[in-house]
Design a protein around this motif. Structure first.
Motif: not given
Ligand code: G4P
Length: 545
Positions: A41, A43-46, A70, A110, A160-161, A163-164, A274
């Motif tokens: 969670d 953000g690796k995939s993003t 995914r 996961h 990452n993230k 923006d939050r 991301a």
């Protein structure tokens, strides 16, 4: 590629030009092979998708990403592969950026976290440690970090993230330094606190990179480079804060240093979103400019094989089909030296037998059809590779043998028992095979007896795979009874009896003769070490690597 084109490619003879040392060295020099280490969670995939987007492999984010899509992406990825001529497997994403070729290796997380997740890190030259700005360092990131540290893999840190809403940037730097001893050397610094991400200060060039949101973060975010003199007008107090904090960092010695980055002591840091595609260009540029290119490898005799030597590779992962109807086994090998062309006949160092890749490649079909050649740093997938095990070496012309991949510290343990007493031979042979393939580690003790070996694994999915394969492929169904242990350490044989008498601890012997003590919890282990400072217990990766 059509079948005919594929056949034609298969029959294309290797050109001597392609195998020249100069060409090989040049191709190696432009490879960047890395993995993202992160907690689920973060953000690796993003990020993976955003990297591919910025490298212009995909035009709109979402083609790879999407929680639902995914997990069953193989067909989507194959479509993308055909459409854009790139090579994607569940193991490696390859794309060009500037004048480089980027190989991004997947570290399964996961539920599928397993020894393979760690093994992937033996095949990379660099790792990106992805951290959620609100959460800081999390358990899975820490585990993967330890493996990187042990192998001396340089680490680029990405917060990452941004923006939050999240933690303060300086506080995150402190946490990384204090908890894992990695000195952070930010290359960019956020303009605007977490939750109000306006852009970043490029700390090496001094200018302000302002990002603009696009609808849903679906396309590469436009960015403007604003000279420092105009940045206060553009970003006001947020710019001034960034400048002040950056000066604090410089005063603290937190400026980029190539030598300590390459030795794994310091880590350049970047700030991203991301999801909004902010800061992703900067990461790609850092990979190209600062991450190391492949540099060959040292063999079992301590001799370094340079990238321009004849072809060699080592297998870092073997994936056996879970579907009993398809017993194919795919071995993923990282190229160390030389060039590989479809159809090459390699030698399997462990057996001295030839390994014919022409058959293997064509069986793989479409999914591999774009792999016409491979160079140092690249990953090749070899189908029907029944004889290959993780750690095995393949070579052409000049023999070489790379060291085995270390086994990693297991955290899950279960007793395996055959459910059909008439199958005890198959039971023994099956377990031997699973162990050789590196599916699970196998531990035994006199107390438990040969009929009840203990499986040890990094993630519980390894047990599922082992159990499934014992039943379907190795004709010896088993039952697994999990054991209440969480940590393993290597114990010296002279201490084994004493340690074995402790409450909540048990000593078992691995097939290679290494004795392991298992403890029920990390606290038990700590308590034991506190009470018995003279008994040396060693952690697995550190002891064997
Ligand atoms: P993982 O592979 O590391 O497990 O993480 P993944 O990319 O799946 O991201 C986990 C969640 O975090 C996703 O939200 C994703 O959209 C979100 N995320 C990733 N990067 C950023 C970022 O930079 N900023 C923000 N605000 N969110 C980010 P989700 O709701 O679980 O899934 P989805 O519906 O958005 O796909």
């Amino acid at each position: 590629m059509t079948d005919n084109a594929l056949d034609a490619a298969l029959d294309t003879p290797a050109t001597s030009d392609a195998r020249s040392a100069g060409r090989i060295a040049a191709e190696a020099q432009r490879r960047r092979t890395f993995a993202v280490i992160s907690h689920p969670d973060a953000g690796k995939s993003t990020l993976t998708e955003a990297l591919a987007l910025h490298a212009r492999v995909i035009t709109e984010a979402g083609a790879i990403h999407g929680k639902a899509g995914r997990r069953s992406t193989v067909s989507d990825w194959m479509e993308m592969e055909k459409a854009r001529g790139i090579s994607i497997t569940s193991t490696a994403l390859q794309f060009p950026y500037r004048d480089c070729v980027i190989n991004l290796l997947d570290t399964p997380g996961h539920a599928d976290f397993s020894e393979d997740t760690y093994r992937v890190l033996t095949a990379v030259d660099c790792a990106v440690m992805l951290i959620d700005a609100a959460k800081g360092l999390e358990p899975q990131t820490l585990k993967l970090f330890q493996v990187c540290k042990h192998r001396g893999i340089p680490i680029i840190t990405v917060i990452n993230k941004w923006d939050r809403p999240g933690r303060h940037a300086l506080e995150l730097m402190d946490e990384i330094h204090e908890r894992i001893g990695l000195r952070t050397t930010p290359l960019t610094w956020p303009v605007g606190i977490a939750g109000d991400f306006k852009g970043v200060m490029d700390r090496r060039k001094g200018h302000y990179v302002r990002f603009t949101r696009t609808a849903g973060g679906a396309t590469a975010a436009p960015e403007e480079h604003i000279p420092a003199a105009d940045a206060t007008a553009a970003a006001g107090v947020d710019w001034e804060t960034a400048v002040e904090e950056s000066e604090l960092l410089s005063a603290d010695g937190s400026d980029f240093d190539r030598e300590t980055f390459l030795s794994g002591e310091s880590s350049p840091v970047l700030f991203t979103s991301a999801a909004l595609n902010f800061g992703v260009n900067q990461l790609l540029d850092v990979l190209v400019e600062l991450a190391p290119a492949p540099s060959g490898a040292v063999d079992v005799d301590g001799v370094r094989r340079a990238t321009d030597a004849p072809f060699s590779a080592f297998v870092f992962k073997v994936q056996a089909g879970m579907d009993s109807a398809h017993r194919d086994r795919i071995a993923y090998a990282r190229v160390v030296s030389g060039t590989f062309e479809r159809g090459d006949v390699l030698t399997h160092a462990a057996t001295g037998k030839p390994f014919v890749t022409k058959y293997a490649q064509s069986v793989f079909g479409q999914q591999r059809s774009t792999l016409d050649d491979a160079w140092p740093g690249d990953v090749i997938g070899l189908a029907n590779a029944a004889a290959l095990r993780p750690g095995d070496t393949l070579y052409r012309e000049v023999p070489v043998h790379y060291p085995p991949i270390p086994s990693f510290s297991p955290e899950h343990f279960a007793v395996a028992r055959g459910t059909d007493p008439s199958k005890h031979k198959q039971f023994r042979r099956g377990i031997e095979q699973l162990e050789q393939e590196g599916v699970v580690q196998v531990l035994r003790s006199d107390k438990r007896g040969d009929q009840a070996p203990v499986f040890a694994a990094v993630g519980p999915m390894q047990f599922e795979v082992a159990s499934h394969r014992m039943a379907t492929e190795l004709s010896a169904p088993i039952s697994l009874e999990s054991l209440p242990y969480q940590v393993a350490r290597i114990v010296d044989p002279e201490d084994a009896d004493f340690v074995n008498r402790q409450v909540s601890a048990e000593v078992l012997t691995r097939t290679d003769g290494v004795m392991l003590v298992l403890f029920s919890t990390p606290w038990r282990l700590e308590g034991f070490q506190r009470d018995n400072p003279n008994i040396k217990l060693r952690s697995l990766v550190a002891a064997e690597g």
